[in-house]
Design a protein around this motif. Structure first.
Motif, mmCIF file in Angstrom:
data_model
loop_
_atom_site.group_PDB
_atom_site.id
_atom_site.type_symbol
_atom_site.label_atom_id
_atom_site.label_comp_id
_atom_site.label_asym_id
_atom_site.label_seq_id
_atom_site.Cartn_x
_atom_site.Cartn_y
_atom_site.Cartn_z
ATOM 1 N N ARG A 1 0.821 -1.208 0.000
ATOM 2 C CA ARG A 1 0.000 0.000 0.000
ATOM 3 C C ARG A 1 0.854 1.257 0.000
ATOM 4 O O ARG A 1 0.501 2.263 -0.622
ATOM 5 N N ARG A 2 1.982 1.220 0.720
ATOM 6 C CA ARG A 2 2.838 2.408 0.754
ATOM 7 C C ARG A 2 3.431 2.685 -0.629
ATOM 8 O O ARG A 2 3.554 3.838 -1.053
ATOM 9 N N ALA A 3 3.796 1.621 -1.336
ATOM 10 C CA ALA A 3 4.336 1.791 -2.689
ATOM 11 C C ALA A 3 3.264 2.323 -3.636
ATOM 12 O O ALA A 3 3.534 3.192 -4.477
ATOM 13 N N ILE A 4 2.025 1.819 -3.499
ATOM 14 C CA ILE A 4 0.921 2.305 -4.337
ATOM 15 C C ILE A 4 0.672 3.789 -4.078
ATOM 16 O O ILE A 4 0.512 4.580 -5.016
ATOM 17 N N ARG A 5 0.676 4.162 -2.789
ATOM 18 C CA ARG A 5 0.441 5.552 -2.426
ATOM 19 C C ARG A 5 1.565 6.451 -2.958
ATOM 20 O O ARG A 5 1.326 7.561 -3.446
#
Length: 421
Positions: free
Chosen positions: A47-51
């Motif tokens: 999720r952090r990479a997507i964000r």
């Protein structure tokens, strides 16, 4: 100034320095991220990479937010430091505050956090997005206004679209990535990946068996000769022709023939011809990557290379192309050096039909590959004539001595290691 007010100012300045350090480190970290590693993590559901990828899609907004926050806290911090210095030192405090706050912000809010962001981008940037994403939503009208004004300034430079285009690596850039992969990819696998990248630069003529070296069945031969050739052949497929290779009929898979030969009277000339599969022709100049896909789509493993007039030039197999990637398939220990016999002086006796690419690959040499495809052609081009045995020539720093000439071509040559210039 009372102690409580002094403490509040000092705490406020420390907090502002920390905020400035956050914005500085986040900016450098986000701009230093490996986009391909980040995309891989995003595809894995991080999720952090997507964000982070969402923020990086519009760098104008991201940089606008970071610079807005950074300049705000820097200016506010400088103002509070000036107030503090004036309260403590009077008018002289202005100069002192300017020097001190410049040093403090430079050291603690610029150099140190930006160095950390450059050295550890993922460790700094990914957590920073937890703050930057909601902050962008909160300050979006102001960020949009700043970006709109910046866009007006960029238009005279021909820049209208502020979205980051999809990043694509050229073959040379991808080759550099493979070479710099170091411990991640074993050296042998690196060579294979580089060979795949080179397939588009190599054509079928570079690796084909020349027409005078093609082994095949002449249907005009007597039957006993044909049977002997089939039973003793070292190849699984043989070219079938009538009279000479210019009159091709097709290819014969020996696996289909041998069961008939074991039966008395089980195969004759007509039956043999019925087992022949139509030949597959390849235009000269076809890159190996295209031909590899063509073999796959046509469900073929062997083809004949022809020129623009339809004249036969040579023969190429699927194995020849795959060997360009992974090296020799054979388990025969002598096969790798076939046609290249070491000599006592450190050179090699090399067959004239050996391809230049194969010589370079086997011996680690750098003979020119942008001209003739075989050693014989390379020698003929250098001498501009058909040489006599004993003739010597220097090719790309390698001394070459013609040992044997057969007809109008060099059959064997002695090639030495490259001379030191």
């Amino acid at each position: 100034m009372d102690d409580s007010r002094l403490a509040i100012l000092i705490i406020a300045i420390v907090v502002l320095v920390a905020c400035s350090a956050f914005f500085s480190g986040a900016e450098t970290g986000l701009m230093s991220l490996n986009r391909y590693r980040l995309a891989h993590r995003a595809r894995s559901g991080d999720r952090r990479a997507i964000r982070t990828l969402e923020l990086l899609k519009r760098p104008d907004r991201l940089l606008g937010l970071i610079l807005l926050g950074n300049n705000f806290v820097n200016n506010l911090g400088a103002s509070l430091a000036t107030v503090l210095a004036v309260e403590l030192m009077g008018e002289a405090g202005v100069a002192v505050a300017t020097a001190v706050i410049t040093l403090v912000f430079l050291l603690f809010a610029e150099v140190t956090p930006k160095t950390l962001g450059a050295l550890h981008p993922e460790r700094i940037a990914l957590p920073a997005t937890l703050v930057l994403t909601p902050l962008l939503r909160l300050l979006y009208p102001l960020v949009w206004l700043i970006n709109a004004m910046a866009s007006v300034l960029l238009r005279p430079l021909g820049i209208r679209d502020t979205e980051v285009p999809a990043q694509a690596l050229s073959s040379e850039e991808l080759r550099s990535v493979v070479l710099e992969s170091g411990k991640v990819i074993p050296r042998r696998h690196q060579r294979m990946l580089l060979s795949i990248l080179e397939l588009e630069e190599v054509t079928v003529e570079d690796i084909m068996v020349p027409r005078n070296e093609i082994v095949g069945i002449d249907l005009d031969d007597d039957w006993d000769t044909i049977v002997k050739q089939i039973t003793h052949s070292q190849y699984t497929k043989l070219l079938v022709f009538r009279g000479d290779v210019d009159h091709v009929i097709g290819f014969l898979h020996l696996r289909k023939v041998l069961p008939f030969l074991q039966q008395p009277g089980g195969l004759n000339r007509e039956g043999l011809e019925a087992l022949v599969r139509e030949a597959y022709f390849i235009p000269e100049g076809t890159p190996l990557n295209a031909q590899l896909l063509a073999f796959q789509s046509e469900q073929r493993r062997i083809g004949l290379v022809v020129d623009e007039y339809g004249d036969l030039l040579g023969l190429v197999t699927l194995e020849d192309i795959l060997e360009e990637i992974v090296g020799e398939f054979t388990t025969d220990p002598t096969a790798g050096s076939r046609g290249m016999t070491p000599t006592a002086d450190g050179g090699y006796l090399i067959d004239g039909v050996a391809t230049v690419r194969k010589i370079n690959r086997k011996l680690g040499w750098e003979l020119p590959t942008d001209g003739p495809k075989t050693l014989n052609g390379l020698i003929m081009e250098s001498l501009d004539s058909i040489p006599e045995p004993g003739t010597s020539v220097l090719i790309a720093g390698h001394p070459v001595e013609i040992v044997k000439v057969a007809g109008n071509r060099v059959k064997t040559a002695r090639v030495g290691a490259r001379l030191n210039s």
